[in-house]
Motif scaffolding. Structure first.
Motif, PDB file in Angstrom:
ATOM      1  N   ASN A  66      11.025  11.425  -7.851  1.00 52.92           N
ATOM      2  CA  ASN A  66      10.375  12.614  -7.305  1.00 52.92           C
ATOM      3  C   ASN A  66       8.889  12.677  -7.656  1.00 52.92           C
ATOM      4  N   THR A  67       8.323  11.525  -8.018  1.00 51.35           N
ATOM      5  CA  THR A  67       6.875  11.491  -8.219  1.00 51.35           C
ATOM      6  C   THR A  67       6.189  11.871  -6.907  1.00 51.35           C
ATOM      7  N   ARG A  68       5.185  12.710  -7.028  1.00 48.90           N
ATOM      8  CA  ARG A  68       4.569  13.249  -5.805  1.00 48.90           C
ATOM      9  C   ARG A  68       3.111  12.843  -5.717  1.00 48.90           C
ATOM     10  N   ILE A  69       2.748  12.352  -4.523  1.00 48.52           N
ATOM     11  CA  ILE A  69       1.335  12.076  -4.221  1.00 48.52           C
ATOM     12  C   ILE A  69       0.681  13.404  -3.871  1.00 48.52           C
ATOM     13  N   HIS A  70      -0.399  13.694  -4.567  1.00 49.17           N
ATOM     14  CA  HIS A  70      -1.017  14.985  -4.273  1.00 49.17           C
ATOM     15  C   HIS A  70      -2.522  14.870  -4.019  1.00 49.17           C
ATOM     16  N   LEU A  71      -3.073  13.588  -4.056  1.00 51.37           N
ATOM     17  CA  LEU A  71      -4.491  13.416  -3.727  1.00 51.37           C
ATOM     18  C   LEU A  71      -4.736  11.958  -3.338  1.00 51.37           C
ATOM     19  N   VAL A  72      -5.407  11.785  -2.191  1.00 50.43           N
ATOM     20  CA  VAL A  72      -5.756  10.426  -1.727  1.00 50.43           C
ATOM     21  C   VAL A  72      -7.260  10.406  -1.446  1.00 50.43           C
ATOM     22  N   ASN A  73      -7.984   9.457  -2.083  1.00 48.82           N
ATOM     23  CA  ASN A  73      -9.439   9.293  -1.884  1.00 48.82           C
ATOM     24  C   ASN A  73      -9.727   7.828  -1.546  1.00 48.82           C
ATOM     25  N   TRP A  74     -10.648   7.610  -0.670  1.00 48.08           N
ATOM     26  CA  TRP A  74     -11.086   6.231  -0.384  1.00 48.08           C
ATOM     27  C   TRP A  74     -12.534   6.235   0.052  1.00 48.08           C
ATOM     28  N   THR A  75     -13.131   5.020   0.114  1.00 47.05           N
ATOM     29  CA  THR A  75     -14.507   4.853   0.647  1.00 47.05           C
ATOM     30  C   THR A  75     -14.405   4.039   1.929  1.00 47.05           C
ATOM     31  N   ASP A  76     -15.204   4.402   2.917  1.00 47.40           N
ATOM     32  CA  ASP A  76     -15.142   3.695   4.206  1.00 47.40           C
ATOM     33  C   ASP A  76     -16.504   3.782   4.906  1.00 47.40           C
ATOM     34  N   SER A  77     -16.577   3.034   6.014  1.00 45.29           N
ATOM     35  CA  SER A  77     -17.741   3.094   6.928  1.00 45.29           C
ATOM     36  C   SER A  77     -17.185   3.080   8.333  1.00 45.29           C
ATOM     37  N   VAL A  78     -17.454   4.121   9.082  1.00 45.24           N
ATOM     38  CA  VAL A  78     -16.836   4.252  10.398  1.00 45.24           C
ATOM     39  C   VAL A  78     -17.948   4.466  11.426  1.00 45.24           C
ATOM     40  N   PRO A  79     -18.404   3.357  12.106  1.00 44.21           N
ATOM     41  CA  PRO A  79     -19.443   3.476  13.132  1.00 44.21           C
ATOM     42  C   PRO A  79     -18.936   4.284  14.325  1.00 44.21           C
ATOM     43  N   THR A  80     -19.905   4.555  15.243  1.00 41.63           N
ATOM     44  CA  THR A  80     -19.547   5.250  16.478  1.00 41.63           C
ATOM     45  C   THR A  80     -18.605   4.381  17.277  1.00 41.63           C
ATOM     46  N   ASP A  81     -17.696   5.034  17.924  1.00 44.14           N
ATOM     47  CA  ASP A  81     -16.695   4.382  18.767  1.00 44.14           C
ATOM     48  C   ASP A  81     -15.654   3.623  17.948  1.00 44.14           C
ATOM     49  N   THR A  82     -15.560   3.948  16.638  1.00 46.71           N
ATOM     50  CA  THR A  82     -14.499   3.336  15.821  1.00 46.71           C
ATOM     51  C   THR A  82     -13.768   4.464  15.073  1.00 46.71           C
ATOM     52  N   THR A  83     -12.549   4.162  14.673  1.00 47.45           N
ATOM     53  CA  THR A  83     -11.754   5.133  13.881  1.00 47.45           C
ATOM     54  C   THR A  83     -11.058   4.424  12.750  1.00 47.45           C
ATOM     55  N   LEU A  84     -10.745   5.251  11.694  1.00 52.43           N
ATOM     56  CA  LEU A  84     -10.012   4.732  10.537  1.00 52.43           C
ATOM     57  C   LEU A  84      -9.072   5.857  10.060  1.00 52.43           C
ATOM     58  N   SER A  85      -7.814   5.529   9.864  1.00 53.06           N
ATOM     59  CA  SER A  85      -6.852   6.523   9.351  1.00 53.06           C
ATOM     60  C   SER A  85      -6.011   5.907   8.239  1.00 53.06           C
ATOM     61  N   VAL A  86      -5.518   6.805   7.325  1.00 53.95           N
ATOM     62  CA  VAL A  86      -4.669   6.374   6.193  1.00 53.95           C
ATOM     63  C   VAL A  86      -3.357   7.183   6.237  1.00 53.95           C
ATOM     64  N   ASP A  87      -2.246   6.471   6.075  1.00 53.60           N
ATOM     65  CA  ASP A  87      -0.929   7.087   5.970  1.00 53.60           C
ATOM     66  C   ASP A  87      -0.321   6.725   4.615  1.00 53.60           C
ATOM     67  N   VAL A  88       0.476   7.607   4.065  1.00 54.51           N
ATOM     68  CA  VAL A  88       1.203   7.305   2.822  1.00 54.51           C
ATOM     69  C   VAL A  88       2.664   7.688   3.014  1.00 54.51           C
ATOM     70  N   ARG A  89       3.492   7.016   2.238  1.00 50.64           N
ATOM     71  CA  ARG A  89       4.900   7.409   2.211  1.00 50.64           C
ATOM     72  C   ARG A  89       5.472   7.086   0.829  1.00 50.64           C
ATOM     73  N   ALA A  90       6.608   7.736   0.512  1.00 49.98           N
ATOM     74  CA  ALA A  90       7.255   7.524  -0.794  1.00 49.98           C
ATOM     75  C   ALA A  90       8.752   7.755  -0.637  1.00 49.98           C
ATOM     76  N   HIS A  91       9.512   7.152  -1.548  1.00 47.40           N
ATOM     77  CA  HIS A  91      10.969   7.314  -1.511  1.00 47.40           C
ATOM     78  C   HIS A  91      11.507   6.979  -2.885  1.00 47.40           C
ATOM     79  N   ASN A  92      12.629   7.613  -3.251  1.00 49.99           N
ATOM     80  CA  ASN A  92      13.178   7.383  -4.585  1.00 49.99           C
ATOM     81  C   ASN A  92      13.912   6.058  -4.716  1.00 49.99           C
TER      82      ASN A  92
END
Length: 464
Positions: free
Chosen positions: A1-27
């Motif tokens: 039952n450990t819980r993720i409660h904060l996600v931080n990253w560094t990125d560079s996202v020019p025009t006409d580009t996208t970046l997304s982050v997903d997380v998941r967890a399970h016991n």
């Protein structure tokens, strides 16, 4: 039952580009976890909880000349705190319990705080992190408090084993329907009331002792009083005390008290003697000395009497109460001068209200003189001899005739003798009228008037 409660990253996202982050967890199986999108510096929520953690990054460009860039990522997670243990409840008073425990949380399992919870899951007290003690106040006396300590953080909570403690009972608070330092009579019941009440807010039960001792040494095996009113009847005369000790539902006491003194007299006052106890017959005032006593301690208080012609106890007509008697013993004198056969009835009361009754008698009083008559020789006027026959009557309707006496006029009375309807009598010698006197005495000593008759002796010459 450990819980993720904060996600931080560094990125560079020019025009006409996208970046997304997903997380998941399970016991148990990470592939069974659901992906949850998260923003940079965001909290994915409680859905991202489990022993195993995974993240993924999606990079997309609509311009072949440029591409988003993804650098370091920091995932902050927290595990639920371990349950506190070694819980101790220290009962401080009727309204306060202090709870202590061991804090087993640190590091990624560090708690955000503690809660003291009751058996219904209701929070009773909230405390900050790293706390190992908490005091509940404003509780009611003799209240069962089932509590557990809950450590909590953003990942969840853990509960200690439940512990039951009772607040102290109320101090003894007992009232009675009887007053202290007041005497009460034989058969009295002393009723006591628990003003503190039984149950929550009062006491679970009392231990009680009812005796004649001013103090009591407790063994905590004494008789329990746990409900209703307490009714006690002493078995013998004495000064009684009620000793009480209050207990809660856990068997813990919170004080003792003693109520009294309640004065109880089981012994009745005594009518010890009548002097004289009876009187055959008298023609004078009868005075009877009545000896009274009370050995129980409340002393004599009042006495009343009545003279009647029967041995039956009177139902009415008593004299007013005579309150001049006092102390453990006393004597009163009661008199009667009226004619008749009398019985003296006495009723006495002591200071506790006990009453005794007795009577004495008979006392026979006759103040009326007897009556009678005398006739000489059948009422003849003359007699030729000095020996005559007296015809006599005698009567007394009260005490009865006892004796009679005779004399010739001017001479001494004969000794008293048993009456008879006739009697031979010798006249005095000499000529002239002769008078014979007669008197009657009844059994009470009353003497009649003097009755008399006359006759004249004569001498006869006999011719042949």
């Amino acid at each position: 039952n450990t819980r993720i409660h904060l996600v931080n990253w560094t990125d560079s996202v020019p025009t006409d580009t996208t970046l997304s982050v997903d997380v998941r967890a399970h016991n148990t199986d990470i592939n069974s976890g659901s992906w949850v999108g998260v923003s940079n510096g965001g909290d994915p929520g409680s859905a991202a909880s489990g022993r195993y953690i995974q993240y993924r990054t999606k990079l997309n460009s609509d311009d072949a000349r440029s591409s988003p860039a993804f650098d370091s990522i920091i995932i902050t997670y927290t595990s639920p705190p371990p349950a506190p243990d070694n819980v101790i409840g220290t009962v401080e008073s009727t309204s306060k319990i202090t709870w202590t425990w061991q804090d087993n949380s640190s590091g990624q399992s560090q708690e955000d705080g503690f809660r003291i919870m009751d058996a219904t899951g209701t929070e009773r007290l909230a405390l900050g992190p790293d706390t190992t003690t908490g005091a509940e106040t404003a509780l009611s006396a003799n209240t069962e408090c089932e509590r557990y300590i809950q450590a909590y953080n953003i990942a969840g909570s853990s509960d200690s084993t439940a512990l039951i403690r009772w607040t102290l009972p109320a101090l003894p608070n007992v009232t009675s329907d009887k007053s202290v330092n007041t005497w009460y009579p034989q058969g009295s019941t002393f009723t006591f009331f628990n003003a503190a009440g039984f149950g929550e807010g009062g006491v679970e039960y009392y231990r009680i002792v009812w005796d004649t001792n001013v103090t009591h040494t407790w063994t905590d095996t004494e008789t329990q009083w746990a409900s209703g009113n307490l009714e006690l009847t002493p078995g013998q005369t004495g000064n009684y005390y009620l000793h009480v000790k209050s207990f809660n539902g856990e068997g813990v006491s919170n004080g003792t008290d003693t109520y009294g003194v309640y004065k109880y007299e089981h012994d009745l006052p005594a009518i010890d003697s009548f002097s004289p106890s009876s009187f055959s017959w008298t023609n004078a005032n009868v005075s009877v000395d009545v000896a009274l006593s009370d050995t129980g301690g409340s002393d004599l208080m009042q006495v009343r009497d009545q003279w009647t012609n029967s041995i039956d106890k009177p139902s009415s007509g008593w004299s007013v109460w005579d309150t001049t008697i006092s102390g453990p013993s006393d004597m009163v004198t009661r008199s009667n001068s009226s004619e008749g056969t009398w019985y003296l009835h006495i009723e006495v009361e002591d200071g506790a209200g006990n009453m005794s009754y007795a009577y004495s008698g008979p006392y026979n009083i006759d103040v009326t003189s007897p009556t009678g008559s005398i006739i000489i020789n059948n009422n003849d006027s003359y007699t030729s001899t000095t020996t005559v026959t007296l015809s006599l009557t005698f009567n007394d309707t009260t005490s009865g005739v006892e004796m009679v006496s005779y004399r010739n006029n001017g001479q001494s009375w004969t000794p008293w003798e048993v009456p008879s309807s006739t009697r031979a009598w010798n006249l005095t010698s000499g000529d002239g009228v002769k008078t014979v006197e007669y008197r009657i005495r009844d059994n009470a000593g009353n003497i009649s008037q003097t009755y008399a008759d006359t006759i004249t002796p004569v001498s006869y010459t006999h011719l042949r």
